[in-house]
Enzyme design. Structure first.
Site, PDB file in Angstrom:
ATOM      1  N   LYS A  16       0.838  -1.214   0.000  1.00  0.00           N
ATOM      2  CA  LYS A  16       0.000   0.000   0.000  1.00  0.00           C
ATOM      3  C   LYS A  16       0.871   1.261   0.000  1.00  0.00           C
ATOM      4  CE  LYS A  16      -2.088  -0.977   3.872  1.00  0.00           C
ATOM      5  NZ  LYS A  16      -1.366  -2.237   4.180  1.00  0.00           N
ATOM      6  N   ARG A  91      -9.211   1.390   8.976  1.00  0.00           N
ATOM      7  CA  ARG A  91      -8.835   0.000   9.208  1.00  0.00           C
ATOM      8  C   ARG A  91      -9.897  -0.744  10.004  1.00  0.00           C
ATOM      9  NH1 ARG A  91      -2.828   0.849   9.090  1.00  0.00           N
ATOM     10  NH2 ARG A  91      -1.790  -1.167   9.091  1.00  0.00           N
ATOM     11  N   ARG A 126      11.316  -6.421   4.855  1.00  0.00           N
ATOM     12  CA  ARG A 126      11.172  -4.964   4.676  1.00  0.00           C
ATOM     13  C   ARG A 126      12.220  -4.208   5.505  1.00  0.00           C
ATOM     14  NH1 ARG A 126       5.426  -2.086   5.346  1.00  0.00           N
ATOM     15  NH2 ARG A 126       5.470  -2.973   7.428  1.00  0.00           N
ATOM     16  N   ARG A 160      11.531  -2.435  10.999  1.00  0.00           N
ATOM     17  CA  ARG A 160      10.532  -1.945  11.957  1.00  0.00           C
ATOM     18  C   ARG A 160      10.304  -2.968  13.061  1.00  0.00           C
ATOM     19  NH1 ARG A 160       5.576   0.156   8.206  1.00  0.00           N
ATOM     20  NH2 ARG A 160       4.418  -0.862   9.871  1.00  0.00           N
ATOM     21  N   ARG A 171      -0.513  -8.744  13.557  1.00  0.00           N
ATOM     22  CA  ARG A 171      -1.065  -7.780  12.598  1.00  0.00           C
ATOM     23  C   ARG A 171      -1.922  -8.478  11.546  1.00  0.00           C
ATOM     24  NH1 ARG A 171       3.990  -5.214  10.481  1.00  0.00           N
ATOM     25  NH2 ARG A 171       2.747  -3.589   9.536  1.00  0.00           N
TER      26      ARG A 171
HETATM   27  P1  ADP Z   1       2.272  -1.813   3.228  1.00  0.00           P
HETATM   28  O1  ADP Z   1       2.340  -0.313   3.145  1.00  0.00           O
HETATM   29  O2  ADP Z   1       1.043  -2.378   2.590  1.00  0.00           O
HETATM   30  O3  ADP Z   1       2.470  -2.346   4.615  1.00  0.00           O
HETATM   31  P2  ADP Z   1       4.856  -1.729   1.829  1.00  0.00           P
HETATM   32  O4  ADP Z   1       4.595  -0.812   0.678  1.00  0.00           O
HETATM   33  O5  ADP Z   1       5.660  -1.192   2.956  1.00  0.00           O
HETATM   34  O6  ADP Z   1       3.480  -2.403   2.353  1.00  0.00           O
HETATM   35  O7  ADP Z   1       5.570  -3.038   1.223  1.00  0.00           O
HETATM   36  C1  ADP Z   1       5.955  -4.137   2.076  1.00  0.00           C
HETATM   37  C2  ADP Z   1       7.280  -4.730   1.590  1.00  0.00           C
HETATM   38  O8  ADP Z   1       7.085  -5.378   0.337  1.00  0.00           O
HETATM   39  C3  ADP Z   1       8.392  -3.700   1.363  1.00  0.00           C
HETATM   40  O9  ADP Z   1       9.617  -4.296   1.739  1.00  0.00           O
HETATM   41  C4  ADP Z   1       8.324  -3.418  -0.136  1.00  0.00           C
HETATM   42  O10 ADP Z   1       9.602  -3.028  -0.652  1.00  0.00           O
HETATM   43  C5  ADP Z   1       7.895  -4.779  -0.687  1.00  0.00           C
HETATM   44  N1  ADP Z   1       7.027  -4.673  -1.871  1.00  0.00           N
HETATM   45  C6  ADP Z   1       6.049  -3.753  -2.117  1.00  0.00           C
HETATM   46  N2  ADP Z   1       5.435  -4.005  -3.291  1.00  0.00           N
HETATM   47  C7  ADP Z   1       6.009  -5.125  -3.792  1.00  0.00           C
HETATM   48  C8  ADP Z   1       5.814  -5.909  -4.986  1.00  0.00           C
HETATM   49  N3  ADP Z   1       4.871  -5.580  -5.885  1.00  0.00           N
HETATM   50  N4  ADP Z   1       6.599  -7.003  -5.146  1.00  0.00           N
HETATM   51  C9  ADP Z   1       7.548  -7.330  -4.233  1.00  0.00           C
HETATM   52  N5  ADP Z   1       7.784  -6.648  -3.103  1.00  0.00           N
HETATM   53  C10 ADP Z   1       7.032  -5.566  -2.878  1.00  0.00           C
HETATM   54  P1  AMP Z   2       1.233   0.747   8.900  1.00  0.00           P
HETATM   55  O1  AMP Z   2       2.452   1.569   8.647  1.00  0.00           O
HETATM   56  O2  AMP Z   2       0.044   1.202   8.114  1.00  0.00           O
HETATM   57  O3  AMP Z   2       1.501  -0.736   8.747  1.00  0.00           O
HETATM   58  O4  AMP Z   2       0.824   0.991  10.424  1.00  0.00           O
HETATM   59  C1  AMP Z   2       1.702   0.654  11.467  1.00  0.00           C
HETATM   60  C2  AMP Z   2       0.951   0.536  12.788  1.00  0.00           C
HETATM   61  O5  AMP Z   2       0.359   1.809  13.124  1.00  0.00           O
HETATM   62  C3  AMP Z   2      -0.213  -0.457  12.795  1.00  0.00           C
HETATM   63  O6  AMP Z   2       0.186  -1.796  13.018  1.00  0.00           O
HETATM   64  C4  AMP Z   2      -1.057   0.109  13.956  1.00  0.00           C
HETATM   65  O7  AMP Z   2      -0.486  -0.211  15.214  1.00  0.00           O
HETATM   66  C5  AMP Z   2      -0.920   1.618  13.744  1.00  0.00           C
HETATM   67  N1  AMP Z   2      -1.954   2.144  12.832  1.00  0.00           N
HETATM   68  C6  AMP Z   2      -1.768   2.713  11.606  1.00  0.00           C
HETATM   69  N2  AMP Z   2      -2.941   3.068  11.054  1.00  0.00           N
HETATM   70  C7  AMP Z   2      -3.907   2.693  11.934  1.00  0.00           C
HETATM   71  C8  AMP Z   2      -5.333   2.775  11.937  1.00  0.00           C
HETATM   72  N3  AMP Z   2      -6.026   3.292  10.901  1.00  0.00           N
HETATM   73  N4  AMP Z   2      -5.995   2.292  13.020  1.00  0.00           N
HETATM   74  C9  AMP Z   2      -5.345   1.776  14.062  1.00  0.00           C
HETATM   75  N5  AMP Z   2      -4.007   1.647  14.125  1.00  0.00           N
HETATM   76  C10 AMP Z   2      -3.280   2.118  13.072  1.00  0.00           C
END
Ligand code: ADP
Ligand code: AMP
Length: 215
Positions: A16, A91, A126, A160, A171
């Site tokens: 995302k 969420r 990641r 992270r 999660r």
């Molecule tokens: P989210 O915001 O949904 O938690 P991220 O954008 O941080 O996800 O992506 C999670 C991990 O997957 C990161 O390490 C990112 O570099 C990797 N990633 C994102 N999109 C892809 C893809 N299409 N294919 C492979 N790896 C990806």
């Molecule tokens: P994210 O970067 O979106 O994966 O969010 C990291 C963490 O922040 C999550 O695991 C939650 O602990 C908190 N968080 C982010 N967005 C929300 C939301 N909309 N509602 C509740 N917790 C959130």
């Protein structure tokens, strides 16, 4: 240029944030990530940050009223007037209802579909830049130079806390219990766009843009 009020939906690790950053640049709209805002508050040690940290570190959702307040403030800023891309919010059902109560109608909800197995692989690898927040993957999307951020040159990319195995499990189960029901909620409103998130990042971006421009 067309502007959009968008939301990214999908499990943690679906990509995302990766996609939201690209779409924000492409459509010149702000990327509103609740995860980024909460991490920033935690880093600064504000009251909000301290309160959120205990939930975040355990891979649990921060209480609705806390997150809703942050989003309400952010979306009332001038730069969000023309459009925005929400990443990580709503969420839960109460968060989705709060968004509607703010008078916000989304043009599209982009549901990034990936399997749980893929989520575990993505979150397990990641790494991100502690300075500018750029996101990489050790295997799928490594920085050009080992352990150095391509975007800002910072050395020492970090994992992270909530990408450790225990928190990943928590999660994912939180996602299935509280967030996945929003798929049906937005489908019923006719706003949902399902996108296959398992292909390469560029392909995912193009699929999203194609869906948006088809309407
Ligand atoms: P989210 O915001 O949904 O938690 P991220 O954008 O941080 O996800 O992506 C999670 C991990 O997957 C990161 O390490 C990112 O570099 C990797 N990633 C994102 N999109 C892809 C893809 N299409 N294919 C492979 N790896 C990806
Ligand atoms: P994210 O970067 O979106 O994966 O969010 C990291 C963490 O922040 C999550 O695991 C939650 O602990 C908190 N968080 C982010 N967005 C929300 C939301 N909309 N509602 C509740 N917790 C959130």
């Amino acid at each position: 240029m067309t502007t959009y009020r968008l939301m990214m939906l999908g499990p943690p690790g679906a990509g995302k944030g990766t996609q939201a950053k690209r779409l924000a640049e492409r459509f010149e709209i702000p990327h509103v990530s609740t995860g980024d805002m909460l991490r920033q508050a935690r880093r600064k040690g504000t009251e909000l940050g301290k309160k959120a940290a205990e939930y975040m570190n355990a891979g649990k959702l921060v209480p609705d009223e806390v997150v809703i307040g942050i989003v309400r403030d952010r979306l009332s800023e001038d730069d969000a007037e023309g459009g925005f891309i929400l990443d990580g919010f709503p969420r839960t059902r109460p968060q989705a209802e709060a968004l509607t109560e703010m008078g916000i109608e989304l043009d599209a909800v982009v549901n990034v579909v990936v399997s749980d197995d893929e989520v575990v692989k993505r979150l397990g690898g990641r790494i991100s830049c502690p300075n500018c927040g750029a996101v990489y993957h050790k295997e799928y999307n490594p920085p050009a130079e080992d352990d150095k951020c391509d975007a800002c040159g910072q050395e020492g990319l970090i994992t992270r806390d909530d990408d450790k195995p225990e928190a990943i499990r928590s999660r994912l189960s939180g996602y299935h219990e509280k967030t996945a029901p929003l798929i049906e909620y937005y489908e019923a409103q006719g706003a949902l766009k399902n996108i296959d998130g398992e292909s390469a990042p560029d392909e995912v971006t193009e699929a999203i843009v194609e869906e948006l421009e088809a309407n």
